[in-house]
Structure formats: structure tokens, C-alpha cells
Scaffold this motif. Structure first.
Motif, PDB file in Angstrom:
ATOM      1  N   LEU A 101       0.861  -1.172   0.000  1.00  0.00           N
ATOM      2  CA  LEU A 101       0.000   0.000   0.000  1.00  0.00           C
ATOM      3  C   LEU A 101       0.902   1.229   0.000  1.00  0.00           C
ATOM      4  CD1 LEU A 101      -2.529  -1.081   2.786  1.00  0.00           C
ATOM      5  CD2 LEU A 101      -2.814  -1.352   0.319  1.00  0.00           C
TER       6      LEU A 101
ATOM      7  N   SER B 216       1.207   5.661  -1.146  1.00  0.00           N
ATOM      8  CA  SER B 216       0.647   6.907  -1.667  1.00  0.00           C
ATOM      9  C   SER B 216       1.767   7.817  -2.130  1.00  0.00           C
ATOM     10  CB  SER B 216      -0.181   7.625  -0.604  1.00  0.00           C
ATOM     11  OG  SER B 216      -0.608   8.896  -1.070  1.00  0.00           O
TER      12      SER B 216
ATOM     13  N   ASP C  97      -2.877   9.432   2.727  1.00  0.00           N
ATOM     14  CA  ASP C  97      -2.179   8.231   3.187  1.00  0.00           C
ATOM     15  C   ASP C  97      -3.096   7.030   3.008  1.00  0.00           C
ATOM     16  OD1 ASP C  97      -0.180   6.682   4.182  1.00  0.00           O
ATOM     17  OD2 ASP C  97      -0.098   7.620   6.156  1.00  0.00           O
ATOM     18  N   ILE C  98      -2.505   5.859   2.875  1.00  0.00           N
ATOM     19  CA  ILE C  98      -3.259   4.607   2.790  1.00  0.00           C
ATOM     20  C   ILE C  98      -2.637   3.624   3.767  1.00  0.00           C
ATOM     21  CG2 ILE C  98      -1.903   3.891   0.768  1.00  0.00           C
ATOM     22  CD1 ILE C  98      -4.385   2.244  -0.113  1.00  0.00           C
TER      23      ILE C  98
ATOM     24  N   SER D 173     -16.361   5.015  -0.936  1.00  0.00           N
ATOM     25  CA  SER D 173     -16.055   6.332  -0.386  1.00  0.00           C
ATOM     26  C   SER D 173     -17.190   6.731   0.545  1.00  0.00           C
ATOM     27  CB  SER D 173     -15.861   7.367  -1.494  1.00  0.00           C
ATOM     28  OG  SER D 173     -16.985   7.424  -2.360  1.00  0.00           O
TER      29      SER D 173
ATOM     30  N   ASN E  75     -13.305   9.510   3.500  1.00  0.00           N
ATOM     31  CA  ASN E  75     -12.322   8.435   3.412  1.00  0.00           C
ATOM     32  C   ASN E  75     -12.700   7.505   2.274  1.00  0.00           C
ATOM     33  OD1 ASN E  75     -11.053   8.714   6.408  1.00  0.00           O
ATOM     34  ND2 ASN E  75     -13.286   8.891   6.502  1.00  0.00           N
TER      35      ASN E  75
ATOM     36  N   ALA F  35      -8.227  -1.979   3.959  1.00  0.00           N
ATOM     37  CA  ALA F  35      -7.334  -0.822   3.832  1.00  0.00           C
ATOM     38  C   ALA F  35      -8.162   0.441   3.765  1.00  0.00           C
ATOM     39  CB  ALA F  35      -6.452  -0.951   2.584  1.00  0.00           C
TER      40      ALA F  35
ATOM     41  N   ILE G 143      -7.915   4.808   2.747  1.00  0.00           N
ATOM     42  CA  ILE G 143      -7.275   6.055   2.334  1.00  0.00           C
ATOM     43  C   ILE G 143      -7.892   7.183   3.146  1.00  0.00           C
ATOM     44  CG2 ILE G 143      -6.952   7.731   0.473  1.00  0.00           C
ATOM     45  CD1 ILE G 143      -7.040   5.428  -1.510  1.00  0.00           C
ATOM     46  N   TYR G 144      -7.043   8.018   3.737  1.00  0.00           N
ATOM     47  CA  TYR G 144      -7.536   9.162   4.500  1.00  0.00           C
ATOM     48  C   TYR G 144      -6.628  10.361   4.257  1.00  0.00           C
ATOM     49  CZ  TYR G 144      -3.781   8.168   7.856  1.00  0.00           C
ATOM     50  OH  TYR G 144      -2.557   7.951   8.433  1.00  0.00           O
TER      51      TYR G 144
ATOM     52  N   ILE H 276      -6.257   6.133  -8.198  1.00  0.00           N
ATOM     53  CA  ILE H 276      -5.992   4.947  -7.382  1.00  0.00           C
ATOM     54  C   ILE H 276      -5.809   3.778  -8.335  1.00  0.00           C
ATOM     55  CG2 ILE H 276      -6.797   3.504  -5.499  1.00  0.00           C
ATOM     56  CD1 ILE H 276      -8.708   5.814  -4.739  1.00  0.00           C
TER      57      ILE H 276
ATOM     58  N   VAL I 211      -1.783   5.079  -4.593  1.00  0.00           N
ATOM     59  CA  VAL I 211      -2.426   6.374  -4.820  1.00  0.00           C
ATOM     60  C   VAL I 211      -1.425   7.238  -5.590  1.00  0.00           C
ATOM     61  CG1 VAL I 211      -3.579   8.336  -3.749  1.00  0.00           C
ATOM     62  CG2 VAL I 211      -3.651   6.100  -2.635  1.00  0.00           C
TER      63      VAL I 211
END
Length: 269
Positions: free
Chosen positions: A19, A21, A27-28, A82, A101, A112, A114-115, A150, A159
Motif C-alpha cells: 500500500l 501513496s 495516506d493509505i 467512499s 475516506n 485498507a 485512504i484518508y 488509485i 495512490v
């Protein structure tokens, strides 16, 4: 961002897949448990047109924890969802999506997330399918813009910066990355990709005047502009794969710069 702090505090397990980014501020992480959303979804009634009714176990899992689902999409063997914590009503029917997110689920199990490390600086809004097997991530701003792509790779999820072009109409045409560009610059990039302007032949008597000024300055394909709100204007182009409609927002800048591209859509033949 509150969820970012929780995500770091939770026992994120090592990912079976890589993972990564490449986007500062996004971040992931591998994550097995999604925290419940905070109480209060803001102006959800006014902004309900920006939410979606979950159709997958993944989306329903997020919704059951109080999150507002904004999109679902298949992503290889996973489901990408999402979701946001709340909405804030804006002008002209717009809404700010807050605490957004993107989760990746195996069935209804989170794998996982993403944020945004600073949700106010880079609010996450929703995802859309992109190219063959990717996703495009859009901001949660009142006027959303794409912020990252993505990619699903054989060894994980990455990402990445926005692709320079978007394949459309089953790959028979390409649309260059024109978001945020002044329309006089964007139309040149479109022409290089085979999209030719279609001059407007309608009646401008009901216009607000901005469209007439844009046309007089060398962009005759501008349609009538809205007289309120964000000052949206439409533009028409034609290419071998179909027709392309572009929308700009705003007026001329103090330096004479043209309104900038907010969105586009393709109607394939």
C-alpha cells in the motif's frame, strides 16, 4: 482529521499487499476495523443528492457505523467505498463533504483505508471508475475537483498523481487533464487530442454578458452562462468518438485570465 488519528491509534496490521501513496496529504493504511462515525451528519437532508444508497455488503457495513456513503465501485477482488462523516450546506445547491475516506473491503470486511492527514486542507469526497481498472478520487469541496488516481497493481494499491489523459468511449478517444485550466488554454489541449470547438449559434439575448465577452475574446464555442452562483459556463466540442461538454466557473481574473475548467462530460457515438 479525527479518523486519521484513530486510524493511527488502531492496531493496523501489516498488509498482505503493498500500500503506497505518492500524494502528500493522502495516506493509505492496512486497517481491519472501521470506527463508528461521530454523531450528527450535518446538513444531510439538503445534501442527500450527494449520497448513495449502499448496494454492496461493504457499503452497508460503512453505513451501519454511521458513515454517509458517496460511492461504491468494484476494485479487483475488493469493493472500494467512499464515505463521509457529515455535510455542510453551501450556496447554489453545493455541499462540503467532511471527514471523508475511501475504504477497501473484502465482502463486508475492511482491509485498507485512504484518508487525508489534514481533512480541512484536502477533504475527500467520492470515487469514480477511471480507465480500465482504476479509480479517480475527487475532493469533498463545494466544487469538487479530482485530486488523485488509485491504481490496482498485481502487488497492491497505489495512490498516484492524476493521469495526463483520460480514455473515454471504450478507449477510442482521450481527454487531456484540463481541470483547473483557463478555458483558452484547455481548448488548445483539447484540439491536440482531436476535440474541435463547436461555435455557439444560439441566442445570447438572455445571457449575463460573460459568454459574449468570452466569445469576443476568441472562444466562440461558449454557451450561455449562468447569471448567479459560481458563474458556470458551458462549451461544446466534437471529436471522432462523440461530443464533449466542458463547464467553467468564475469570471475573468484581474490579470485577464479566462474562467477555469470545473468539469466535463463525454457523449459517445
Amino acid at each position: 482529521m479525527r479518523l486519521a488519528l484513530i486510524a493511527l491509534a488502531l492496531s493496523a496490521t501489516p498488509a498482505a499487499a503493498e500500500l503506497a501513496s505518492q500524494i502528500p496529504g493522502l495516506d493509505i493504511v492496512a486497517l481491519e476495523s472501521l470506527p463508528a462515525a461521530w454523531s450528527g451528519q450535518g446538513d444531510v437532508a439538503f445534501c442527500s443528492h450527494l449520497a448513495t444508497t449502499p448496494e454492496t455488503p461493504a457499503g452497508r457495513a460503512a453505513q451501519s457505523l454511521g458513515w454517509i456513503v458517496t460511492a461504491e465501485a468494484p476494485f479487483g477482488d475488493l469493493t472500494a467505498v467512499s464515505f463521509v462523516g457529515s455535510f455542510l450546506q453551501g450556496t447554489s445547491g453545493t455541499c462540503l463533504r467532511q471527514d471523508g475516506n475511501v475504504g477497501f473491503f473484502a465482502g463486508d470486511r475492511l482491509t485498507a483505508l485512504i484518508y487525508a492527514t489534514d481533512a480541512k486542507e484536502m477533504p475527500i469526497g467520492f470515487i469514480r471508475p477511471f480507465a480500465d481498472n482504476g479509480l479517480r478520487l475527487w475532493s469533498g469541496d463545494y466544487l469538487p475537483m479530482p485530486i488523485a488516481d488509485i491504481q490496482l497493481l498485481p502487488d497492491g494499491i497505489t495512490v498516484t498523481p492524476l493521469a495526463a489523459t483520460e480514455p473515454v468511449c471504450n478507449g477510442t478517444a482521450q481527454v487531456p487533464l484540463i481541470y483547473g485550466l483557463p478555458i483558452d488554454i484547455a481548448r488548445k489541449d483539447l484540439a491536440k487530442a482531436g476535440w474541435q470547438p463547436v461555435p455557439f449559434t444560439g441566442d445570447r439575448s438572455e445571457s449575463r454578458g460573460l459568454d459574449a465577452e468570452i466569445a469576443a475574446r476568441g472562444v466562440p464555442e461558449v454557451d450561455v452562462c449562468s447569471g448567479t452562483g459560481f458563474g458556470f459556463c458551458g462549451y461544446a466540442y466534437s471529436g471522432p468518438a462523440g461530443s464533449l461538454g466542458v463547464t467553467t466557473m468564475g469570471e475573468f481574473g484581474e490579470d485577464g485570465s479566462f474562467p477555469t475548467v470545473a468539469n466535463y462530460g463525454v457523449d459517445c457515438r
